[in-house]
Design an enzyme around this catalytic site. Structure first.
Site, PDB file in Angstrom:
ATOM      1  N   THR A   1       0.842  -1.194   0.000  1.00  0.00           N
ATOM      2  CA  THR A   1       0.000   0.000   0.000  1.00  0.00           C
ATOM      3  C   THR A   1       0.877   1.245   0.000  1.00  0.00           C
ATOM      4  OG1 THR A   1      -1.812   1.160   1.144  1.00  0.00           O
ATOM      5  CG2 THR A   1      -0.146   0.143   2.536  1.00  0.00           C
TER       6      THR A   1
ATOM      7  N   ASN B   1      -0.748   3.978   1.257  1.00  0.00           N
ATOM      8  CA  ASN B   1      -1.526   4.747   2.232  1.00  0.00           C
ATOM      9  C   ASN B   1      -0.797   4.783   3.584  1.00  0.00           C
ATOM     10  OD1 ASN B   1      -3.412   5.345   4.306  1.00  0.00           O
ATOM     11  ND2 ASN B   1      -5.076   4.933   2.873  1.00  0.00           N
TER      12      ASN B   1
ATOM     13  N   ASN C   1      -1.566   6.152   6.419  1.00  0.00           N
ATOM     14  CA  ASN C   1      -2.379   5.874   7.614  1.00  0.00           C
ATOM     15  C   ASN C   1      -2.507   4.379   7.870  1.00  0.00           C
ATOM     16  OD1 ASN C   1      -2.931   8.535   8.286  1.00  0.00           O
ATOM     17  ND2 ASN C   1      -4.520   8.627   6.704  1.00  0.00           N
ATOM     18  N   LYS C   2      -2.666   3.627   6.786  1.00  0.00           N
ATOM     19  CA  LYS C   2      -2.795   2.172   6.937  1.00  0.00           C
ATOM     20  C   LYS C   2      -1.502   1.569   7.478  1.00  0.00           C
ATOM     21  CE  LYS C   2      -6.232   1.360   3.324  1.00  0.00           C
ATOM     22  NZ  LYS C   2      -6.482   0.701   2.040  1.00  0.00           N
TER      23      LYS C   2
ATOM     24  N   ASP D   1      -7.970  -4.616   0.334  1.00  0.00           N
ATOM     25  CA  ASP D   1      -8.912  -3.876  -0.498  1.00  0.00           C
ATOM     26  C   ASP D   1     -10.233  -3.808   0.274  1.00  0.00           C
ATOM     27  OD1 ASP D   1      -8.788  -2.632  -3.198  1.00  0.00           O
ATOM     28  OD2 ASP D   1     -10.684  -3.690  -3.405  1.00  0.00           O
TER      29      ASP D   1
ATOM     30  N   PHE E   1     -13.234   9.248   6.664  1.00  0.00           N
ATOM     31  CA  PHE E   1     -13.066   9.494   5.227  1.00  0.00           C
ATOM     32  C   PHE E   1     -14.141   8.689   4.482  1.00  0.00           C
ATOM     33  CE2 PHE E   1     -11.354   5.479   3.593  1.00  0.00           C
ATOM     34  CZ  PHE E   1     -11.092   4.817   4.779  1.00  0.00           C
ATOM     35  N   GLY E   2     -14.098   8.795   3.172  1.00  0.00           N
ATOM     36  CA  GLY E   2     -14.995   7.983   2.336  1.00  0.00           C
ATOM     37  C   GLY E   2     -16.445   8.130   2.752  1.00  0.00           C
TER      38      GLY E   2
ATOM     39  N   ARG F   1     -11.635  -2.991   8.800  1.00  0.00           N
ATOM     40  CA  ARG F   1     -10.196  -3.116   8.548  1.00  0.00           C
ATOM     41  C   ARG F   1      -9.491  -3.738   9.758  1.00  0.00           C
ATOM     42  NH1 ARG F   1      -9.989   0.450   5.009  1.00  0.00           N
ATOM     43  NH2 ARG F   1     -10.784   1.989   6.464  1.00  0.00           N
TER      44      ARG F   1
END
Ligand code: IMP
Length: 194
Positions: free
Chosen positions: A7, A9, A11-12, A68, A148-149, A177
């Site tokens: 990834t 990302n 934050n992840k 994902d 988010f999202g 997650r």
């Protein structure tokens, strides 16, 4: 154990580093010198997670996992699902995605939805997926500005408000997650591949 999290990302990466014991050394795509985008041509969330993990594992001959996620709405036959990030078109725009969902389900009685994450692990000997689901309903309007999202229109079951009003620490305790990540961590810890 050295393992790549496929990834970009940040934050992840931060989240998983906090959750994983020190014996795991996690590298992100930048750290292994991979700057391109992996083409996510899968038709499902599972397929895309597997495509990303396989791609990096094969290219660099290294153990790897990838994730994902998406929002699945019952009355929309599981949409936006694998198309969650760009549901209202390209470039990705969270507010437009939310508006599209609210419009499409405004007349539907069934507001049930779920967030789903799939993590695919690919090592020399193991190909395995781990799933995390957070069930809830879609709100009638946008509430809150955290996260988010689709967070501002998703009400987790048992909650009276949307994830848009959750502190990130609260969301992390229940999120799709973190459920998938914890399954991965339990698996890595209980297997002799570490
Ligand atoms: P990703 O695969 O984790 O990058 O997620 C794909 C898309 O699903 C994101 O761009 C969001 O639109 C949506 N999504 C995934 N997880 C969440 C979440 O925890 N909250 C809100 N939206 C999410």
């Amino acid at each position: 154990m050295e393992i790549v999290f496929a990834t970009k990302n940040k934050n992840k990466i931060k989240e998983i580093k906090l959750l994983l014991p020190k014996k795991f050394k996690i590298f992100n795509l930048d750290e292994i010198g991979f700057k391109e985008d992996i083409i996510e041509y899968g038709k499902t969330i599972e397929e895309n997670a597997i495509i990303k993990a396989d791609f990096i594992s094969n290219k660099f001959s290294i153990d790897c996992f990838a994730d994902d996620s998406g929002l699945e709405i019952e009355a929309l036959n599981g949409d936006p699902g694998v198309f969650s990030a760009r549901y209202a078109g390209t470039p990705k725009n969270d507010l437009n995605n939310i508006r599209k969902v609210l419009k499409l389900i405004s007349k539907k009685r069934n507001k049930k939805a779920q967030f789903r994450t799939v993590i695919a692990l690919k090592t020399k000997y193991i190909s395995k997926t781990f799933e995390g689901i957070l069930k809830g309903t879609i709100s009638k309007e946008i509430i809150g500005s955290n996260g988010f999202g689709y967070d501002p229109i998703f009400i987790p079951n048992g909650s009276s408000t949307t994830l848009g009003e959750f502190k990130s620490s609260m969301k992390n305790m229940i999120s799709h997650r973190s459920i998938a990540v914890n399954k991965l961590i339990n698996f890595l810890n209980s297997n002799k591949i570490v």
